[in-house]
Design a protein around this motif. Structure first.
Motif, PDB file in Angstrom:
ATOM      1  N   LEU A 154       0.997  -1.189   0.075  1.00  0.00           N
ATOM      2  CA  LEU A 154      -0.008   0.008  -0.023  1.00  0.00           C
ATOM      3  C   LEU A 154       0.866   1.057  -0.055  1.00  0.00           C
ATOM      4  CD1 LEU A 154      -2.768   1.794   0.493  1.00  0.00           C
ATOM      5  CD2 LEU A 154      -2.431   1.296   2.868  1.00  0.00           C
ATOM      6  N   ALA A 155       0.912   1.953  -1.070  1.00  0.00           N
ATOM      7  CA  ALA A 155       1.658   3.089  -1.203  1.00  0.00           C
ATOM      8  C   ALA A 155       0.661   4.572  -1.442  1.00  0.00           C
ATOM      9  CB  ALA A 155       2.560   3.231  -2.692  1.00  0.00           C
ATOM     10  N   VAL A 156       1.332   5.605  -1.058  1.00  0.00           N
ATOM     11  CA  VAL A 156       0.502   6.921  -0.876  1.00  0.00           C
ATOM     12  C   VAL A 156       1.653   8.124  -1.374  1.00  0.00           C
ATOM     13  CG1 VAL A 156      -1.133   6.181   0.672  1.00  0.00           C
ATOM     14  CG2 VAL A 156       1.002   7.519   1.559  1.00  0.00           C
ATOM     15  N   HIS A 157       0.966   8.901  -1.832  1.00  0.00           N
ATOM     16  CA  HIS A 157       1.730  10.200  -2.439  1.00  0.00           C
ATOM     17  C   HIS A 157       2.219  10.899  -1.145  1.00  0.00           C
ATOM     18  CE1 HIS A 157       2.924  14.025  -4.058  1.00  0.00           C
ATOM     19  NE2 HIS A 157       3.266  13.436  -4.968  1.00  0.00           N
ATOM     20  N   PRO A 158       3.421  11.433  -0.799  1.00  0.00           N
ATOM     21  CA  PRO A 158       3.793  11.886   0.324  1.00  0.00           C
ATOM     22  C   PRO A 158       3.026  13.156   0.530  1.00  0.00           C
ATOM     23  CG  PRO A 158       5.602  12.035  -1.107  1.00  0.00           C
ATOM     24  CD  PRO A 158       4.573  11.195  -1.861  1.00  0.00           C
ATOM     25  N   GLY A 216     -14.524  10.690   0.569  1.00  0.00           N
ATOM     26  CA  GLY A 216     -14.367  10.783  -0.907  1.00  0.00           C
ATOM     27  C   GLY A 216     -13.525  11.913  -1.449  1.00  0.00           C
ATOM     28  N   LYS A 217     -12.690  12.550  -0.430  1.00  0.00           N
ATOM     29  CA  LYS A 217     -11.545  13.544  -1.145  1.00  0.00           C
ATOM     30  C   LYS A 217     -10.156  12.715  -1.579  1.00  0.00           C
ATOM     31  CE  LYS A 217     -13.828  17.047   0.094  1.00  0.00           C
ATOM     32  NZ  LYS A 217     -14.423  18.293  -1.043  1.00  0.00           N
ATOM     33  N   LEU A 218     -10.035  11.783  -1.131  1.00  0.00           N
ATOM     34  CA  LEU A 218      -8.896  11.034  -1.277  1.00  0.00           C
ATOM     35  C   LEU A 218      -9.239  10.061  -2.468  1.00  0.00           C
ATOM     36  CD1 LEU A 218      -7.074  10.234   1.958  1.00  0.00           C
ATOM     37  CD2 LEU A 218      -6.527  12.098   0.147  1.00  0.00           C
ATOM     38  N   ASN A 219      -8.573   9.884  -3.576  1.00  0.00           N
ATOM     39  CA  ASN A 219      -8.468   8.854  -4.576  1.00  0.00           C
ATOM     40  C   ASN A 219      -7.800   7.589  -4.678  1.00  0.00           C
ATOM     41  OD1 ASN A 219      -6.393  10.066  -6.100  1.00  0.00           O
ATOM     42  ND2 ASN A 219      -8.089  11.234  -7.204  1.00  0.00           N
ATOM     43  N   VAL A 220      -8.031   6.688  -5.056  1.00  0.00           N
ATOM     44  CA  VAL A 220      -7.102   5.501  -5.324  1.00  0.00           C
ATOM     45  C   VAL A 220      -7.260   4.776  -6.683  1.00  0.00           C
ATOM     46  CG1 VAL A 220      -9.149   3.905  -4.427  1.00  0.00           C
ATOM     47  CG2 VAL A 220      -6.675   3.056  -4.296  1.00  0.00           C
ATOM     48  N   ALA A 221      -6.072   4.644  -7.203  1.00  0.00           N
ATOM     49  CA  ALA A 221      -5.621   4.054  -8.350  1.00  0.00           C
ATOM     50  C   ALA A 221      -5.840   2.485  -8.292  1.00  0.00           C
ATOM     51  CB  ALA A 221      -4.018   4.447  -9.060  1.00  0.00           C
ATOM     52  N   THR A 222      -6.509   1.900  -9.407  1.00  0.00           N
ATOM     53  CA  THR A 222      -6.553   0.511  -9.512  1.00  0.00           C
ATOM     54  C   THR A 222      -6.436   0.083 -10.894  1.00  0.00           C
ATOM     55  OG1 THR A 222      -9.166   0.722 -10.107  1.00  0.00           O
ATOM     56  CG2 THR A 222      -8.315   0.167  -7.622  1.00  0.00           C
ATOM     57  N   ASN A 223      -5.691  -1.026 -11.143  1.00  0.00           N
ATOM     58  CA  ASN A 223      -5.116  -1.384 -12.376  1.00  0.00           C
ATOM     59  C   ASN A 223      -5.772  -2.732 -12.719  1.00  0.00           C
ATOM     60  OD1 ASN A 223      -3.125   0.739 -13.011  1.00  0.00           O
ATOM     61  ND2 ASN A 223      -2.423  -0.221 -11.210  1.00  0.00           N
ATOM     62  N   THR A 224      -5.898  -3.853 -11.860  1.00  0.00           N
ATOM     63  CA  THR A 224      -6.191  -5.111 -12.072  1.00  0.00           C
ATOM     64  C   THR A 224      -7.131  -5.593 -11.050  1.00  0.00           C
ATOM     65  OG1 THR A 224      -4.590  -6.140 -10.497  1.00  0.00           O
ATOM     66  CG2 THR A 224      -3.784  -5.722 -12.700  1.00  0.00           C
ATOM     67  N   HIS A 265      -3.824   9.681  -5.166  1.00  0.00           N
ATOM     68  CA  HIS A 265      -3.283   9.541  -3.737  1.00  0.00           C
ATOM     69  C   HIS A 265      -2.876   8.362  -3.397  1.00  0.00           C
ATOM     70  CE1 HIS A 265      -6.175  13.029  -3.909  1.00  0.00           C
ATOM     71  NE2 HIS A 265      -5.119  13.711  -4.085  1.00  0.00           N
ATOM     72  N   VAL A 266      -3.497   7.206  -3.527  1.00  0.00           N
ATOM     73  CA  VAL A 266      -3.481   5.986  -2.902  1.00  0.00           C
ATOM     74  C   VAL A 266      -3.384   4.799  -4.002  1.00  0.00           C
ATOM     75  CG1 VAL A 266      -4.300   4.395  -1.257  1.00  0.00           C
ATOM     76  CG2 VAL A 266      -4.494   6.842  -0.954  1.00  0.00           C
ATOM     77  N   MET A 267      -2.583   3.854  -3.666  1.00  0.00           N
ATOM     78  CA  MET A 267      -2.696   2.693  -4.665  1.00  0.00           C
ATOM     79  C   MET A 267      -2.116   1.468  -4.046  1.00  0.00           C
ATOM     80  SD  MET A 267      -0.637   2.536  -8.262  1.00  0.00           S
ATOM     81  CE  MET A 267      -0.255   1.034  -9.071  1.00  0.00           C
ATOM     82  N   PHE A 268      -2.907   0.335  -4.012  1.00  0.00           N
ATOM     83  CA  PHE A 268      -2.358  -0.946  -3.762  1.00  0.00           C
ATOM     84  C   PHE A 268      -1.786  -1.548  -5.143  1.00  0.00           C
ATOM     85  CE2 PHE A 268      -5.837  -0.244  -0.889  1.00  0.00           C
ATOM     86  CZ  PHE A 268      -5.268  -0.904   0.451  1.00  0.00           C
ATOM     87  N   GLY A 269      -0.482  -2.254  -4.951  1.00  0.00           N
ATOM     88  CA  GLY A 269       0.115  -2.497  -6.014  1.00  0.00           C
ATOM     89  C   GLY A 269       1.393  -3.138  -5.750  1.00  0.00           C
TER      90      GLY A 269
END
Length: 324
Positions: free
Chosen positions: A131-135, A154-162, A201-205
């Motif tokens: 789990l990574a985030v933008h600093p 709802g203010k923070l968003n999260v990227a998803t690819n798979t 802002h956020v991404m599991f990857g």
């Protein structure tokens, strides 16, 4: 006159040599007997790296050229359908992350039956997740992220690819009782620039995709999703240690062929896949990139797929998941 005749012959010879050199500089097209390895993700990501490494060693094992073809689109179904509909000669294979078995369930009305259309050949590796985030959002821990997300629904968003990232995001949001705005991408090569720029802002990857940016300070890694800490990142806690033991996802990688291919060809391909994945140099190369060598027979993989499809069906219903 003899001088000019000699000069003309020399010029002609030079032209022939130059033509031959130019011809040899042109990459040769794949031979008709080459095996296609179709990858449902863009080039450049961790899964693509394992696919290309597997292709290289598979070519040596089979004694045939193996050509990697990236074919993203339709959440992986474009590549899956291509391989399922390929000829019965077993010359077209699919490389896919384990989570993509759930794509037909996530895409309403897809009409694609993964176990019926594709025959598993074996596992070739695993991609550990984190789990990574933008600093820029200021979160230094999972607890910080949860507090911030709760204070700004709802203010923070999260990227998803798979599908794995969709699952991890859904599990985390439910376990933490937070609402993150999901932004879908075709693959890590597209989502990573936006995460680095702070547009998401956020991404599991994959840990391997995050590591260089974590080391440079461009990203913060808050947790790893495996049962144990990563040997390469010993200071990063697991999600279990962070208080979220249920936030885990399947990240194995496997090869498939059309189920219409005869059993003897399937068996030969499976043996070649197993031999390529088990090579010590493959294991060493994967470990250097924070990836894990992992093998399984077609029978073991088939049992895994059946079990995980049942789990996916429950999760999709529970978390109201769908592909976008």
């Amino acid at each position: 006159m003899p001088f000019f005749r000699t000069l003309a012959l020399a010029v002609a010879a030079l032209a022939i040599c130059n033509a031959a050199a130019a011809q040899s500089a042109i990459p040769s097209a794949p031979s008709p007997s080459a095996v296609r390895l179709v990858v449902p993700l863009p080039a450049g990501g961790p899964s693509d790296l394992i696919a290309r490494m597997t292709a290289r060693h598979l070519a040596e094992t089979l004694g045939q050229q193996v050509v990697v073809e990236n074919k993203p689109g339709a959440n992986g179904l474009l590549a899956a359908r291509d391989v399922a509909a390929a000829g019965t000669d077993g010359q077209t294979l699919l490389y896919a992350p384990g989570s993509m078995i759930a794509t037909p369930l996530l895409v309403k009305g897809s009409g694609f039956d993964w176990p019926r259309e594709l025959a598993p050949l074996g596992k070739v590796g695993r991609v550990p997740f984190g789990l990574a985030v933008h600093p820029g959002i200021g979160a230094a821990s999972v607890a910080d992220l949860v507090r911030q997300a709760r204070s700004q629904p709802g203010k923070l968003n999260v990227a998803t690819n798979t599908p794995s990232e969709v699952m991890a995001t859904a599990k985390f949001m439910k376990a933490a009782d937070v609402n993150l705005m999901r932004v879908p991408y075709r693959g890590a090569p597209q989502s990573m620039p936006d995460l680095l720029a702070g547009r998401v802002h956020v991404m599991f990857g994959p840990l391997s995709a995050f590591q260089p940016y974590v080391q440079s300070g461009a990203l913060r890694l808050l947790a790893v999703l495996g049962p144990e800490r990563s040997p390469a990142l010993p200071d990063v806690p697991t999600m279990r240690e962070a208080g979220f033991p249920d936030v885990s996802v399947p990240t194995w990688q496997a090869l498939y062929v059309s189920a219409r291919v005869d059993a003897s060809r399937q068996q030969r391909l499976a043996q070649a896949v197993s031999a390529a994945a088990a090579r010590p140099e493959v294991r060493a190369e994967l470990e250097k990139r924070l990836l894990v060598a992992e093998t399984a027979s077609p029978q073991e993989l088939s049992a895994t797929i059946s079990r995980e499809l049942a789990e996916w069906a429950l999760l999709i219903d529970e978390y109201k998941l769908s592909a976008e």
